[in-house]
Write a protein that holds these residues in place. Structure first.
Motif, PDB file in Angstrom:
ATOM      1  N   ALA A 240      47.797  21.975-100.483  1.00 32.42           N
ATOM      2  CA  ALA A 240      47.687  21.846-101.941  1.00 32.42           C
ATOM      3  C   ALA A 240      48.095  20.456-102.435  1.00 32.42           C
ATOM      4  O   ALA A 240      47.686  20.048-103.526  1.00 32.42           O
ATOM      5  CB  ALA A 240      48.532  22.909-102.628  1.00 32.42           C
ATOM      6  N   VAL A 241      48.900  19.733-101.676  1.00 25.05           N
ATOM      7  CA  VAL A 241      49.308  18.390-102.113  1.00 25.05           C
ATOM      8  C   VAL A 241      48.684  17.308-101.213  1.00 25.05           C
ATOM      9  O   VAL A 241      49.157  16.167-101.185  1.00 25.05           O
ATOM     10  CB  VAL A 241      50.853  18.220-102.172  1.00 25.05           C
ATOM     11  CG1 VAL A 241      51.454  19.098-103.255  1.00 25.05           C
ATOM     12  CG2 VAL A 241      51.504  18.484-100.814  1.00 25.05           C
ATOM     13  N   ALA A 242      47.639  17.651-100.479  1.00 33.30           N
ATOM     14  CA  ALA A 242      47.008  16.682 -99.572  1.00 33.30           C
ATOM     15  C   ALA A 242      45.739  16.097-100.201  1.00 33.30           C
ATOM     16  O   ALA A 242      44.861  16.831-100.657  1.00 33.30           O
ATOM     17  CB  ALA A 242      46.665  17.353 -98.242  1.00 33.30           C
ATOM     18  N   ALA A 243      45.662  14.771-100.199  1.00 30.97           N
ATOM     19  CA  ALA A 243      44.502  14.070-100.746  1.00 30.97           C
ATOM     20  C   ALA A 243      43.267  14.317 -99.893  1.00 30.97           C
ATOM     21  O   ALA A 243      43.373  14.670 -98.710  1.00 30.97           O
ATOM     22  CB  ALA A 243      44.799  12.577-100.785  1.00 30.97           C
ATOM     23  N   HIS A 244      42.092  14.098-100.491  1.00 32.30           N
ATOM     24  CA  HIS A 244      40.830  14.205 -99.758  1.00 32.30           C
ATOM     25  C   HIS A 244      40.203  12.844 -99.506  1.00 32.30           C
ATOM     26  O   HIS A 244      39.119  12.757 -98.937  1.00 32.30           O
ATOM     27  CB  HIS A 244      39.856  15.086-100.541  1.00 32.30           C
ATOM     28  CG  HIS A 244      40.424  16.426-100.898  1.00 32.30           C
ATOM     29  ND1 HIS A 244      41.005  16.691-102.110  1.00 32.30           N
ATOM     30  CD2 HIS A 244      40.533  17.551-100.165  1.00 32.30           C
ATOM     31  CE1 HIS A 244      41.440  17.948-102.123  1.00 32.30           C
ATOM     32  NE2 HIS A 244      41.171  18.492-100.949  1.00 32.30           N
ATOM     33  N   THR A 245      40.864  11.790 -99.964  1.00 37.91           N
ATOM     34  CA  THR A 245      40.312  10.444 -99.786  1.00 37.91           C
ATOM     35  C   THR A 245      40.936   9.724 -98.597  1.00 37.91           C
ATOM     36  O   THR A 245      40.404   8.728 -98.123  1.00 37.91           O
ATOM     37  CB  THR A 245      40.553   9.614-101.061  1.00 37.91           C
ATOM     38  OG1 THR A 245      41.926   9.800-101.453  1.00 37.91           O
ATOM     39  CG2 THR A 245      39.631  10.056-102.187  1.00 37.91           C
ATOM     40  N   LEU A 246      42.094  10.193 -98.165  1.00 37.72           N
ATOM     41  CA  LEU A 246      42.703   9.640 -96.952  1.00 37.72           C
ATOM     42  C   LEU A 246      43.571  10.694 -96.288  1.00 37.72           C
ATOM     43  O   LEU A 246      43.890  11.718 -96.909  1.00 37.72           O
ATOM     44  CB  LEU A 246      43.546   8.389 -97.250  1.00 37.72           C
ATOM     45  CG  LEU A 246      44.997   8.565 -97.726  1.00 37.72           C
ATOM     46  CD1 LEU A 246      45.793   7.287 -97.436  1.00 37.72           C
ATOM     47  CD2 LEU A 246      45.059   8.866 -99.208  1.00 37.72           C
ATOM     48  N   SER A 247      43.930  10.446 -95.026  1.00 39.20           N
ATOM     49  CA  SER A 247      44.858  11.306 -94.294  1.00 39.20           C
ATOM     50  C   SER A 247      45.984  10.436 -93.767  1.00 39.20           C
ATOM     51  O   SER A 247      45.785   9.242 -93.492  1.00 39.20           O
ATOM     52  CB  SER A 247      44.160  12.002 -93.124  1.00 39.20           C
ATOM     53  OG  SER A 247      43.117  12.837 -93.605  1.00 39.20           O
ATOM     54  N   ALA A 248      47.166  11.050 -93.628  1.00 33.79           N
ATOM     55  CA  ALA A 248      48.339  10.301 -93.175  1.00 33.79           C
ATOM     56  C   ALA A 248      49.039  11.067 -92.055  1.00 33.79           C
ATOM     57  O   ALA A 248      49.992  11.812 -92.312  1.00 33.79           O
ATOM     58  CB  ALA A 248      49.280  10.066 -94.353  1.00 33.79           C
ATOM     59  N   PRO A 249      48.549  10.929 -90.806  1.00 33.51           N
ATOM     60  CA  PRO A 249      49.195  11.639 -89.699  1.00 33.51           C
ATOM     61  C   PRO A 249      50.413  10.890 -89.155  1.00 33.51           C
ATOM     62  O   PRO A 249      50.457   9.657 -89.178  1.00 33.51           O
ATOM     63  CB  PRO A 249      48.093  11.677 -88.623  1.00 33.51           C
ATOM     64  CG  PRO A 249      47.115  10.612 -89.000  1.00 33.51           C
ATOM     65  CD  PRO A 249      47.342  10.217 -90.424  1.00 33.51           C
ATOM     66  N   TYR A 250      51.389  11.666 -88.686  1.00 30.85           N
ATOM     67  CA  TYR A 250      52.522  11.072 -87.966  1.00 30.85           C
ATOM     68  C   TYR A 250      52.071  10.730 -86.551  1.00 30.85           C
ATOM     69  O   TYR A 250      51.222  11.419 -85.965  1.00 30.85           O
ATOM     70  CB  TYR A 250      53.680  12.064 -87.883  1.00 30.85           C
ATOM     71  CG  TYR A 250      54.461  12.195 -89.174  1.00 30.85           C
ATOM     72  CD1 TYR A 250      55.375  11.208 -89.562  1.00 30.85           C
ATOM     73  CD2 TYR A 250      54.293  13.299 -89.999  1.00 30.85           C
ATOM     74  CE1 TYR A 250      56.093  11.323 -90.742  1.00 30.85           C
ATOM     75  CE2 TYR A 250      55.009  13.429 -91.186  1.00 30.85           C
ATOM     76  CZ  TYR A 250      55.906  12.427 -91.549  1.00 30.85           C
ATOM     77  OH  TYR A 250      56.603  12.547 -92.724  1.00 30.85           O
ATOM     78  N   PHE A 251      52.643   9.679 -85.990  1.00 30.12           N
ATOM     79  CA  PHE A 251      52.436   9.405 -84.568  1.00 30.12           C
ATOM     80  C   PHE A 251      53.112  10.532 -83.777  1.00 30.12           C
ATOM     81  O   PHE A 251      54.193  10.984 -84.164  1.00 30.12           O
ATOM     82  CB  PHE A 251      53.071   8.069 -84.163  1.00 30.12           C
ATOM     83  CG  PHE A 251      52.429   6.867 -84.811  1.00 30.12           C
ATOM     84  CD1 PHE A 251      51.093   6.555 -84.565  1.00 30.12           C
ATOM     85  CD2 PHE A 251      53.157   6.030 -85.658  1.00 30.12           C
ATOM     86  CE1 PHE A 251      50.494   5.450 -85.151  1.00 30.12           C
ATOM     87  CE2 PHE A 251      52.561   4.928 -86.255  1.00 30.12           C
ATOM     88  CZ  PHE A 251      51.224   4.629 -86.002  1.00 30.12           C
ATOM     89  N   PRO A 252      52.494  10.983 -82.694  1.00 27.98           N
ATOM     90  CA  PRO A 252      53.161  12.019 -81.890  1.00 27.98           C
ATOM     91  C   PRO A 252      54.467  11.475 -81.301  1.00 27.98           C
ATOM     92  O   PRO A 252      54.592  10.258 -81.075  1.00 27.98           O
ATOM     93  CB  PRO A 252      52.156  12.305 -80.766  1.00 27.98           C
ATOM     94  CG  PRO A 252      50.876  11.662 -81.168  1.00 27.98           C
ATOM     95  CD  PRO A 252      51.208  10.562 -82.131  1.00 27.98           C
ATOM     96  N   ALA A 253      55.411  12.380 -81.076  1.00 28.11           N
ATOM     97  CA  ALA A 253      56.706  11.975 -80.508  1.00 28.11           C
ATOM     98  C   ALA A 253      56.484  11.212 -79.207  1.00 28.11           C
ATOM     99  O   ALA A 253      55.642  11.595 -78.387  1.00 28.11           O
ATOM    100  CB  ALA A 253      57.553  13.211 -80.260  1.00 28.11           C
ATOM    101  N   GLY A 254      57.213  10.130 -79.054  1.00 23.34           N
ATOM    102  CA  GLY A 254      57.166   9.374 -77.804  1.00 23.34           C
ATOM    103  C   GLY A 254      56.007   8.387 -77.722  1.00 23.34           C
ATOM    104  O   GLY A 254      55.897   7.641 -76.754  1.00 23.34           O
ATOM    105  N   VAL A 255      55.143   8.381 -78.732  1.00 21.79           N
ATOM    106  CA  VAL A 255      53.998   7.453 -78.690  1.00 21.79           C
ATOM    107  C   VAL A 255      54.335   6.187 -79.465  1.00 21.79           C
ATOM    108  O   VAL A 255      54.871   6.249 -80.574  1.00 21.79           O
ATOM    109  CB  VAL A 255      52.737   8.142 -79.286  1.00 21.79           C
ATOM    110  CG1 VAL A 255      51.684   7.129 -79.673  1.00 21.79           C
ATOM    111  CG2 VAL A 255      52.168   9.153 -78.298  1.00 21.79           C
ATOM    112  N   ASP A 256      54.040   5.031 -78.879  1.00 20.47           N
ATOM    113  CA  ASP A 256      54.237   3.742 -79.545  1.00 20.47           C
ATOM    114  C   ASP A 256      53.094   3.560 -80.555  1.00 20.47           C
ATOM    115  O   ASP A 256      51.932   3.385 -80.174  1.00 20.47           O
ATOM    116  CB  ASP A 256      54.232   2.643 -78.469  1.00 20.47           C
ATOM    117  CG  ASP A 256      54.287   1.236 -79.061  1.00 20.47           C
ATOM    118  OD1 ASP A 256      54.011   1.076 -80.273  1.00 20.47           O
ATOM    119  OD2 ASP A 256      54.607   0.309 -78.305  1.00 20.47           O
TER     120      ASP A 256
END
Ligand code: PMP
Length: 400
Positions: A302-318
């Protein structure tokens, strides 16, 4: 000179990929800003902006400048020293709007999001509105630092019932998210050319509806910004709308030609279809991220935009290494921006001319990048999730 094969897909939250016909307008021989042909184009673009902003009673302003100038123009023309502003804060660009309001001498009260990735609750906004007499409520429709979408319809209604004008930063939303200004009774909305509006960077656009113009006319002190002052621009915009020559500052002539082409394309697609396309492609990207095990900054759909996405880097990934590998696989993505989590996440822009092939290319490059940094996942699982959404086989997958 880059060949088509060497060229990378630009999937950042602005500037975006532009349509060839839009870019071709930049190469037109530059006309005089008062040539009859140009007056017709500028006048038509202003008329079409009312359609795109869904504000038949709105007054459009188009100035050479970036989105930040549009933010400044939107509030500097309404604020006088000592005025109070309620800022609905969802991230970095909300903070910027507050700073701009303060420059005009306003006193800003923030309603902060309870956490990064969330938006303030309506009850809290209502409470804040009762504490003071606010001239403006400023709302960031999509904060590009968090990919958080605010409920503009509900917020604008609260602003109205408290006697405040609503000002919406739509830089990352106009022509991508639903923002029917007149239906939602939003007083001012602003954007920049380089995002979902689909023209290269360099134009600042503001749409002001009658209550805002009335408040501007009632002001007693001069506008703090000379360049952005509507006293200078209103006669110019009105002249172009009446297909007459006018001058205050030289318009970015070729950018206006490009904007005119893009607006015609947007109107040909239709606002409803355009918003639906953004929603579907956004869901396809988000479904892929979830399938790949990547969580996202917005805390719930409900609070996520449809014009962009903002994923976290997976744990341990540079993170920097991952973005480098994705780039090597042909897709340019953006790093983080919100100061609290800058290095922990990245951003994917998907607005404007974006299509299903762009989504698949992007998800494919993300998979290649993840593989390249040694992250373990089922190859093709992100692509399959995207395909399912785009083929209408998936509902609304929740994302973690
Ligand atoms: N507001 C929002 C929501 C934005 O995303 C941006 C740009 N990313 C701006 C304002 C500022 O626009 P500009 O960079 O064109 O000045």
């Amino acid at each position: 000179m880059q060949t088509q094969k060497a060229r990378k897909l630009l999937m950042i939250p602005g500037p975006i990929e532009f349509e060839p016909a839009v870019l071709a307008a930049l190469a037109e021989p530059t006309p005089s800003h008062v040539a009859p042909d140009f007056i017709e184009v500028f006048g038509r673009a202003l008329d079409n902006l009312r359609t795109v902003f869904q504000a038949p009673d709105g007054q459009p302003f188009v100035m050479a400048g970036s989105g930040t100038l549009a933010m400044e123009a939107a509030v500097a023309n309404l604020l006088e020293p000592g005025d109070r502003v309620l800022q609905i804060n969802t991230g970095y660009f909300s903070d910027r709007m507050a700073a701009i309001c303060e420059r005009s001498g306003a006193l800003v009260t923030h309603v902060p999001a309870p956490a990064v990735g969330d938006a303030p609750g309506l009850a809290e906004v209502e409470r804040a509105l009762q504490q003071d007499r606010f001239k403006l409520m400023t709302i960031t429709h999509v904060d590009t630092s968090t990919a958080v979408l605010t409920d503009v319809a509900a917020l604008a209604k609260l602003a109205r019932s408290a006697g405040a004008l609503s000002v919406v930063d739509g830089v990352c939303s106009v022509a991508g998210e639903a923002l029917p200004m007149a239906d939602w009774d939003v007083d001012v909305a602003l954007t920049a050319s380089q995002k979902a509006l689909g023209a290269p960077p360099g134009l600042a656009l503001v749409m002001a509806r009658p209550r805002a113009l009335e408040a501007f006319r009632r002001r007693t002190r001069p506008v703090a910004s000379y360049y952005a002052d509507w006293s200078n621009w209103l006669p110019v915009m009105q002249a172009y709308q009446a297909r007459k020559p006018a001058y205050f500052g030289t318009p970015a002539v070729n950018l206006v030609l490009a904007l005119d082409v893009s607006l015609a394309q947007i109107i040909a697609e239709g606002m409803e279809a355009r918003v639906a396309r953004h929603a579907r492609l956004s869901e396809a990207i988000k479904a892929a991220l979830t399938a790949l095990g990547l969580s996202q900054v917005p805390l719930r759909p409900a609070v996520a935009a449809h014009t962009l996405s903002a994923p976290y880097f997976p744990a341990g990934v540079d993170g920097a290494a991952l973005l480098g590998k994705i780039n090597a696989a042909g897709v340019i993505l953006a790093g983080g921006l919100h100061p609290a989590l800058r290095t922990r996440y990245f951003r994917i822009g998907h607005m404007g001319a974006v299509n299903a092939a762009d989504v698949l290319a992007t998800v494919g490059a993300i998979e290649q990048g993840l593989h390249g940094v040694g992250y373990r996942f089922d190859a093709g699982s992100g692509l399959a999730a995207s395909q399912r959404v785009m083929q209408g086989q998936a509902g609304h997958p929740p994302f973690a």
